[in-house]
Design a protein around this motif. Structure first.
Motif, mmCIF file in Angstrom:
data_model
loop_
_atom_site.group_PDB
_atom_site.id
_atom_site.type_symbol
_atom_site.label_atom_id
_atom_site.label_comp_id
_atom_site.label_asym_id
_atom_site.label_seq_id
_atom_site.Cartn_x
_atom_site.Cartn_y
_atom_site.Cartn_z
ATOM 1 N N LEU A 1 4.413 -1.286 -6.332
ATOM 2 C CA LEU A 1 5.376 -0.904 -5.305
ATOM 3 C C LEU A 1 6.683 -1.673 -5.441
ATOM 4 N N LEU B 1 7.075 6.515 -6.407
ATOM 5 C CA LEU B 1 6.064 5.915 -5.539
ATOM 6 C C LEU B 1 4.742 6.673 -5.654
ATOM 7 N N LEU B 2 4.815 7.997 -5.639
ATOM 8 C CA LEU B 2 3.620 8.817 -5.785
ATOM 9 C C LEU B 2 2.997 8.625 -7.165
ATOM 10 N N LEU C 1 -2.217 4.050 -10.444
ATOM 11 C CA LEU C 1 -3.073 2.940 -10.056
ATOM 12 C C LEU C 1 -4.491 3.420 -9.749
ATOM 13 N N CYS C 2 -4.609 4.525 -9.027
ATOM 14 C CA CYS C 2 -5.933 5.066 -8.732
ATOM 15 C C CYS C 2 -6.638 5.518 -10.013
ATOM 16 N N THR D 1 -10.598 4.371 -3.281
ATOM 17 C CA THR D 1 -9.956 5.004 -2.124
ATOM 18 C C THR D 1 -9.471 3.984 -1.107
ATOM 19 N N CYS E 1 3.182 5.990 -9.004
ATOM 20 C CA CYS E 1 2.573 4.653 -9.057
ATOM 21 C C CYS E 1 1.193 4.664 -8.413
ATOM 22 N N PHE E 2 1.061 5.299 -7.255
ATOM 23 C CA PHE E 2 -0.240 5.348 -6.601
ATOM 24 C C PHE E 2 -1.235 6.168 -7.411
ATOM 25 N N LYS F 1 -5.237 -4.703 -4.398
ATOM 26 C CA LYS F 1 -4.080 -4.897 -3.522
ATOM 27 C C LYS F 1 -2.929 -5.545 -4.277
ATOM 28 N N ALA G 1 -1.393 -2.918 -6.483
ATOM 29 C CA ALA G 1 -0.614 -1.955 -5.705
ATOM 30 C C ALA G 1 0.715 -2.571 -5.268
ATOM 31 N N VAL H 1 -7.674 1.487 -1.820
ATOM 32 C CA VAL H 1 -6.354 1.011 -2.225
ATOM 33 C C VAL H 1 -5.320 1.713 -1.380
#
Length: 145
Positions: free
Chosen positions: A111, A122-123, A129-130, A143, A125-126, A104, A107, A145
């Motif tokens: 963000l 933004l996409l 991170l994943c 998942t 970054c996610f 968290k 993330a 996150v």
């Protein structure tokens, strides 16, 4: 307090265990009676949900050496081989990282850096991170996150 089905499963499991362990259904192999009774008791406990499944799965590890069916060293190697320890270690790392809220925090930091203005950032970054967390964490924890 148990439900009626749990009590029935407990009584049935104990009766099956005692009946087969004390009785001589299989005369050729004396330990086979005890093992059959233990198997039927565990099956009864699983079907009627007498206790949690993970506790029921550990019953043979306790009862097999107690009934002198096999040695505790042999049973321990069957329960805890290196693959099992690897899975347990992975879950312990997941629990430790979730306890300190590392996914968290990562993330939120990403963000704040990316901002809400650019959806592609933004996409990315996610996705990044994943990808990063999937290298060290279990797939289920990623998942979340």
């Amino acid at each position: 307090l148990w439900k009626v089905q749990q009590f029935v499963g407990f009584v049935l499991g104990l009766l099956l265990f005692v009946g087969f362990a004390a009785g001589g259904a299989i005369g050729t192999y004396p330990h086979a009676n005890s093992m059959l009774g233990l198997t039927l008791m565990c099956a009864s406990f699983w079907i009627f949900e007498v206790m949690p499944v993970y506790m029921t799965a550990l019953l043979p590890m306790v009862f097999i050496p107690f009934l002198e069916i096999a040695s505790s060293e042999y049973i321990a190697t069957a329960y805890w081989n290196w693959i099992s320890m690897l899975v347990v270690a992975t879950y312990l790392v997941d629990i430790a990282l979730e306890h300190v809220h590392l996914p968290k925090r990562m993330a939120l930091a990403l963000l704040l850096k990316a901002g809400i203005v650019r959806p592609e950032a933004l996409l990315a970054c996610f996705m990044g991170l994943c990808w990063l967390l999937a290298m060290f964490l279990n797939s289920i924890a990623v998942t979340l996150v």
